[in-house]
Design an enzyme around this catalytic site. Structure first.
Site, PDB file in Angstrom:
ATOM      1  N   SER A   1      -0.846  99.838  27.513  1.00 38.84           N
ATOM      2  CA  SER A   1      -0.275  99.922  26.046  1.00 38.84           C
ATOM      3  C   SER A   1      -0.905 100.481  25.153  1.00 38.84           C
ATOM      4  O   SER A   1      -2.148 100.877  25.307  1.00 38.84           O
ATOM      5  CB  SER A   1      -0.192  98.385  25.517  1.00 38.84           C
ATOM      6  OG  SER A   1      -1.173  98.073  25.328  1.00 38.84           O
ATOM      7  N   ASP A   2      -0.505 101.063  23.996  1.00 34.23           N
ATOM      8  CA  ASP A   2      -1.199 101.472  23.086  1.00 34.23           C
ATOM      9  C   ASP A   2      -1.823 100.254  22.271  1.00 34.23           C
ATOM     10  O   ASP A   2      -1.742  99.063  22.740  1.00 34.23           O
ATOM     11  CB  ASP A   2      -0.493 102.447  21.886  1.00 34.23           C
ATOM     12  CG  ASP A   2      -1.072 103.362  21.127  1.00 34.23           C
ATOM     13  OD1 ASP A   2      -2.458 103.149  21.107  1.00 34.23           O
ATOM     14  OD2 ASP A   2      -0.398 104.345  20.510  1.00 34.23           O
ATOM     15  N   SER A   3      -2.656 100.534  21.437  1.00 32.45           N
ATOM     16  CA  SER A   3      -3.403  99.459  20.710  1.00 32.45           C
ATOM     17  C   SER A   3      -2.239  98.278  20.356  1.00 32.45           C
ATOM     18  O   SER A   3      -1.168  98.546  19.610  1.00 32.45           O
ATOM     19  CB  SER A   3      -3.875 100.026  19.315  1.00 32.45           C
ATOM     20  OG  SER A   3      -4.365  98.911  18.544  1.00 32.45           O
TER      21      SER A   3
END
Length: 564
Positions: free
Chosen positions: A282-284
């Site tokens: 995932s991104d942040s």
């Protein structure tokens, strides 16, 4: 069943045996910890030991620190971990985003402006070599977004531009080059940023392309990265409604979710249609793009359940671990899905040779960072990328003899606490270089006075030979636009003397400033503001070097008046 012999893992029998044995020996807590890639700002051994021995995390991301601190941090982490860690870093532009002494090679857009995949290969090799010397084994690069909307406040110079074929070719070249240095690359931000004018850090943004449009653009880009062997893909908080509807007929609008929790995008599109076998991260997860669509208690386990293999960062460490544990307990994350995610995490580690102990910083890391070939590469990128977008005949070159008195207007925004944003001091450094070159430089200071009380125009036209704008306005998180905000009163620093005094506008970052200064007749984009770029810029302005770059985007922003 995951094929560990297939790309991008391509494991041998020993690697597969290590993955299977390690997974079998893990309890639920160890598997839970492997799902997390946390952030570290400190080299404190007690904290780092807690991450490895207490939480059993699968990886960490380093934030900006010195080379010595980075090496100490990595050494502590790897020497205290039962299972070796993925050590990640945002390497956009160079390892300099993470380690202060590292080389800033140039932004993606600077590389694209050179028009050469050879420059991309050489830059990625430098970045990978420096990062690997510090013990970093996972690059959160390349950005393979397509900068189709000039109003987008976060893609911009982070991208290889607006042409899908260019992004695909340069992204694939970057992947091959940096992975050849022993790092895993991460193509980001699936399913594709740069279409919306809004920022996925602040909301769940939308890629509005049709299925056919996406296939012909982002689909081409991701297929190229996968064919190049990219080991990981980072998924953003970006919705792709056309594909969600195509893959889930009848889905209600309210049920269309951003990629990071959209099972149809992660499994049906990325895994099945595009054939990606590697790790999905995932991104942040601290971004509002995730927070705005689901309550945190649901979002945390859904990220893994939907198809991401690793969960990037936490809002509250204990709470998020608790939410993930509850998701496992309640069956949101099934035992099969948990094992599948952890298997891919371990397979990535094995594909990097971490199970063989090749995971500590090099003894000669300082020498690698100081390699003169690396700075030479940065100079070549700068020399080949700086772009003369628009030129008024006869204004250039800028020499002391032609323009002894220069009025400088500086337009700047600051950096953020986590190292994002414009490089502080760039304008001041360039002004000092002008003074050293013999120019009498005056920096504009807005004065008082409204209508009828302003200083006479002759204060500028008779006292200055050249007006020079230096714009150092860059994309950064939590900023909804990258536009010029003019000074009071009444836009006191707008280009009001373009018909009276030769005027040159230089943008160190955002390549789209013509939208706000359409009547400026000479404009230059540098796509970065490192000392090497500024030195190269001055030489080009003085006529000692050519403007060799070509714009990878429409710097005229689709407007007719920007061509005037």
């Amino acid at each position: 069943m995951i094929d560990l012999t297939a790309a991008p893992f391509s494991l041998d029998d020993d690697g597969i045996a290590w993955v299977r044995t390690t997974l079998a020996e893990m309890g639920e807590d160890e598997k839970l910890g492997q799902l997390f890639c946390l952030i570290t700002y400190t080299s404190d051994p007690e904290y780092l030991g807690y991450l490895t021995r207490g939480l059993h995390v699968g990886g960490v991301m380093l934030r900006t620190m010195t080379a010595a601190d980075a090496a100490a941090t990595v050494t502590t982490l790897q020497s205290t971990a039962t299972v070796p860690l993925l050590i990640s870093a945002n390497l956009e532009g160079g390892a300099s985003q993470t380690v202060q002494e590292a080389t800033h090679v140039g932004s993606n857009m600077a590389l694209a402006a050179t028009g050469s995949t050879d420059h991309v290969r050489r830059a990625a090799t430098v970045i990978g070599r420096e990062a690997r010397a510090l013990g970093i084994n996972w690059a959160f690069t390349p950005v393979v977004d397509i900068d189709l909307n000039f109003r987008n406040p976060i893609t911009n110079t982070r991208t290889f531009g607006a042409d899908a074929a260019t992004v695909a070719a340069m992204g694939a070249e970057y992947v091959e080059a940096i992975q050849a240095q022993g790092l895993a690359a991460s193509a980001k931000h699936f399913p594709g940023d740069g279409v919306d004018e809004r920022d996925q850090h602040l909301l769940a943004s939308v890629n509005t392309m049709s299925v056919e449009e996406w296939d012909d653009s982002f689909g081409v880009v991701y297929r190229a990265a996968i064919a190049a062997g990219v080991k990981t893909v980072m998924v953003g908080h970006i919705m792709l409604p056309a594909y969600s509807r195509a893959l889930r007929p009848g889905v209600a609008d309210r049920d269309i979710l951003p990629g990071v929790v959209a099972e149809e995008l992660l499994n049906d599109l990325l895994r099945d249609r595009l054939g990606f076998n590697g790790l999905v991260v995932s991104d942040s997860t601290t971004m509002a793009g995730l927070a705005s669509v689901l309550p945190r208690s649901q979002a945390v386990p859904r990220v893994i359940a939907a198809g991401c293999d690793m969960f990037l960062f936490t809002k509250n460490l204990d709470e998020d671990f608790g939410y993930m544990r509850a998701g496992i307990r309640d069956g949101v994350i099934t035992p099969e899905r948990l094992d599948e995610a952890v298997t891919r995490i371990l397979a990535l580690k094995a594909s990097l040779g971490l199970h063989r102990g090749t995971n500590l910083p090099a003894q000669g890391a300082a020498g690698v960072l100081a390699d003169p070939d690396h700075s030479a590469t940065a100079r070549e990128v700068a020399a080949s990328s700086i772009t003369l977008v628009k030129e008024e005949p006869g204004v250039l070159p800028i020499t002391r003899e032609r323009y002894p008195r220069v009025l400088v207007y500086d337009l700047q925004n600051g950096g953020s606490p986590i190292g994002q944003g414009a490089r502080a001091g760039a304008v001041e450094q360039f002004v000092d270089a002008l003074v050293e070159a013999g120019h009498d430089v005056t920096r504009f200071e807005p004065g008082g006075g409204w209508e009828g009380m302003a200083a006479p125009t002759t204060d500028v036209t008779e006292r200055h030979d050249l007006v020079l704008y230096l714009a150092n306005l860059s994309t950064r998180s939590n900023q909804t636009v990258v536009r010029i905000e003019w000074a009071e009163p009444m836009g006191a620093n707008v280009p009001a003397y373009v018909h009276s005094v030769p005027t040159v506008f230089v943008s160190f970052e955002n390549p789209y400033h013509l939208f706000d200064v359409p009547r400026v007749r000479t404009l230059i984009n540098t796509y970065g503001s490192s000392p090497v770029v500024l030195e190269t810029l001055l030489a080009a302005l003085q006529g000692k070097a050519p403007f060799a770059g070509s714009s990878p985007v429409d710097a005229f922003c689709g407007q007719w008046d920007t061509h005037l």
